[in-house]
Design a protein around this motif. Structure first.
Motif, PDB file in Angstrom:
ATOM      1  N   GLY A   1     -54.009  69.468  52.127  1.00 45.08           N
ATOM      2  CA  GLY A   1     -52.604  69.619  51.760  1.00 45.08           C
ATOM      3  C   GLY A   1     -52.320  70.850  50.960  1.00 45.08           C
ATOM      4  N   GLY A   2     -52.807  72.032  51.418  1.00 41.22           N
ATOM      5  CA  GLY A   2     -52.628  73.262  50.670  1.00 41.22           C
ATOM      6  C   GLY A   2     -51.181  73.589  50.404  1.00 41.22           C
ATOM      7  N   LEU A   3     -50.320  73.522  51.434  1.00 42.85           N
ATOM      8  CA  LEU A   3     -48.911  73.858  51.250  1.00 42.85           C
ATOM      9  C   LEU A   3     -48.232  72.857  50.336  1.00 42.85           C
ATOM     10  N   GLY A   4     -48.567  71.585  50.489  1.00 41.60           N
ATOM     11  CA  GLY A   4     -47.960  70.575  49.627  1.00 41.60           C
ATOM     12  C   GLY A   4     -48.302  70.804  48.166  1.00 41.60           C
TER      13      GLY A   4
ATOM     14  N   GLY B   1     -61.743  70.972  53.038  1.00 40.74           N
ATOM     15  CA  GLY B   1     -61.831  69.564  52.661  1.00 40.74           C
ATOM     16  C   GLY B   1     -63.095  68.880  53.160  1.00 40.74           C
ATOM     17  N   ARG B   2     -63.815  69.530  54.085  1.00 43.08           N
ATOM     18  CA  ARG B   2     -64.987  68.900  54.686  1.00 43.08           C
ATOM     19  C   ARG B   2     -66.298  69.621  54.373  1.00 43.08           C
TER      20      ARG B   2
ATOM     21  N   PRO C   1     -54.608  69.672  37.209  1.00 47.04           N
ATOM     22  CA  PRO C   1     -55.098  69.472  38.566  1.00 47.04           C
ATOM     23  C   PRO C   1     -54.176  68.556  39.372  1.00 47.04           C
ATOM     24  N   LEU C   2     -54.054  68.899  40.647  1.00 51.40           N
ATOM     25  CA  LEU C   2     -53.272  68.098  41.570  1.00 51.40           C
ATOM     26  C   LEU C   2     -54.216  67.439  42.562  1.00 51.40           C
ATOM     27  N   SER C   3     -53.976  66.214  42.937  1.00 50.85           N
ATOM     28  CA  SER C   3     -54.840  65.546  43.895  1.00 50.85           C
ATOM     29  C   SER C   3     -54.015  64.991  45.036  1.00 50.85           C
TER      30      SER C   3
ATOM     31  N   THR D   1     -59.251  71.374  46.198  1.00 51.55           N
ATOM     32  CA  THR D   1     -57.963  71.822  46.713  1.00 51.55           C
ATOM     33  C   THR D   1     -57.769  73.320  46.549  1.00 51.55           C
ATOM     34  N   PHE D   2     -58.512  73.938  45.628  1.00 49.20           N
ATOM     35  CA  PHE D   2     -58.314  75.348  45.300  1.00 49.20           C
ATOM     36  C   PHE D   2     -58.356  76.234  46.535  1.00 49.20           C
ATOM     37  N   ALA D   3     -59.404  76.108  47.354  1.00 49.14           N
ATOM     38  CA  ALA D   3     -59.557  76.990  48.521  1.00 49.14           C
ATOM     39  C   ALA D   3     -58.387  76.841  49.480  1.00 49.14           C
ATOM     40  N   ALA D   4     -57.913  75.611  49.642  1.00 45.34           N
ATOM     41  CA  ALA D   4     -56.805  75.387  50.571  1.00 45.34           C
ATOM     42  C   ALA D   4     -55.506  75.983  50.050  1.00 45.34           C
TER      43      ALA D   4
END
Length: 440
Positions: free
Chosen positions: A240-243, A109-110, A438-440, A372-375
């Motif tokens: 929020g990878g798990l979410g 995320g950073r 896509p999810l945000s 978010t993909f990588a997470a």
């Protein structure tokens, strides 16, 4: 970068936000399949860029992982490695990879994906150099661990960079190039190894191969830095990878299948050269070149299964490749007295199993945004990690306890079949192929 060749660039229409995105900077996603911002029917896929980014997977999965299976018979003879220790090499590689995945997951995320990709290549290249100059088992373990550590940065970012601007309806084909390039490299490594050994008159040569791979990795890093321009993605405060993962339909089965694949993939090739020599009476040269036919199968399989997933959906295709992998494992376990059938099994395994990582990445990419993909893939890999560490160690232990590799490959076949069942029982989404959401 003003003169960057168009084939490596990103067209303006490709950086438009998805209709599902919000105005608060939740994160851009690839343009939809039907149209792009300027109203044209479809932006062409920039294959030069896709292939160059896909080559980074060669560093993580072929140079840093599969080459161990190619060279370990010679390494074992030189350094007197037991099968248990050979299994420990695979576990060290995958354990470090798991560590890399955790680092990437919590920094995605950073830090820009392209920065993480290049950092991964640097780390893996250092590992290859350490192995190439190693004179003890401890140095080999350290080198394989470094190669695995860098692999986390490579694999969790390469798919989203390669698929940037690619419509969902063509994403399976595009990401199939990740495996296809790995397959091409897997063909080349055994051939190059055999050529070097013939030129040197030394059937046990292995260190120069690792050093050559380290040099090629440096060349790739320079090419990526000079030729590929990756757009900046919107930063998010909490990835929020798990979410995000839990919002994907059928995520539990997908994770279970990925865990099974981890055990299989970390063990099958790691002991292939050894089992071909000891259980199937292959010569050293024939066992080495068997990895080339595996690579040839993976090229065809990656492109074919990638396109198939665009037509019938990711889960059905993922189930198919795992069942085929189980068949290949069973053939090796049964010790069928036919070299042709054994080689066919190796080709089948290459074509099927090597497609699974890119299919999994595509499955995730269908549902989440770029940042978010990588997470999300990293969260899945946190489940994958322990199985990939246990796989080589358990497989080596089984071989030492039983005196051959039949039990090792029966276990691989059973676990692969279980993964296939997980994906086959997943409810299919409406439509011929998955669509991006896509999810945000």
């Amino acid at each position: 970068m003003g003169r960057l060749p168009d084939v490596f660039g990103v067209a303006p229409g490709q950086i438009a936000s998805s209709p599902g995105g919000s105005g608060d900077g939740a994160g851009p996603s690839p343009a939809p399949a039907a149209a792009v911002a300027d109203g044209t029917p479809r932006e062409r896929v920039r294959w030069g860029r896709v292939v160059l980014v896909a080559l980074s997977g060669v560093v993580s999965h072929v140079f840093g992982r599969a080459t161990v299976g190619v060279l370990v018979p010679a390494m074992a003879d030189d350094l007197e490695l037991s099968d248990t220790l050979i299994g420990a090499l695979g576990s060290a590689n995958m354990g470090a990879y798991f560590t890399g995945v955790i680092i990437v997951t919590f920094t995605a995320g950073r830090i820009e994906p392209f920065t993480l990709l290049r950092a991964g290549i640097v780390t893996s290249t250092l590992g290859l150099a350490v192995i190439g100059t190693a004179s003890s088992p401890a140095a080999i373990v350290i080198g394989t661990a470094l190669a695995g550590l860098g692999g986390g940065g490579i694999w969790l970012t390469a798919p989203v960079i390669a698929s940037e601007g690619v419509p969902a309806s063509r994403r399976g084909a595009a990401l199939g190039t990740l495996t296809a390039t790995m397959g091409a490299a897997l063909i080349g490594v055994p051939i190059a190894t055999t050529a070097l050994r013939n030129a040197a008159g030394d059937d046990a040569l292995w260190r120069p191969v690792w050093l050559a791979q380290a040099a090629l990795s440096v060349v790739l890093l320079l090419a990526l830095s000079l030729l590929v321009r990756a757009r900046r993605t919107e930063r998010v405060a909490a990835v929020g990878g798990l979410g995000a993962l839990r919002q994907i339909q059928g995520w539990k089965r997908a994770v279970a299948a990925y865990v099974g694949f981890a055990y299989m993939a970390s063990s099958f090739a790691n002991f292939l050269g050894r089992t071909l020599e000891s259980d199937h009476d292959f010569s050293r040269t024939a066992a080495t070149l068997a990895f080339s036919v595996m690579g040839a199968g993976s090229i065809v399989g990656a492109l074919a299964f990638g396109r198939l997933s665009d037509r019938i959906g990711r889960p059905a295709t993922m189930a198919t490749v795992m069942v085929l992998s189980a068949v290949a494992g069973a053939i090796l376990a049964a010790r069928i007295p036919s070299g042709a059938i054994v080689v066919a099994a190796v080709v089948i395994f290459g074509g099927a199993s090597f497609s699974f990582p890119s299919l999994t990445a595509t499955f995730v990419s269908d549902h989440v945004s770029d940042r978010t993909f990588a997470a999300v893939l990293g969260t899945m890999t946190m489940f994958y990690g322990p199985a990939s560490v246990v796989g080589p160690a358990a497989s080596g232990w089984l071989a030492d306890r039983t005196g051959d590799f039949s039990a090792t490959y029966w276990a691989i076949a059973a676990i692969a079949l279980t993964s296939g069942v997980c994906m086959a029982t997943m409810r299919r989404r409406n439509g011929a192929a998955p669509q991006s959401a896509p999810l945000s």
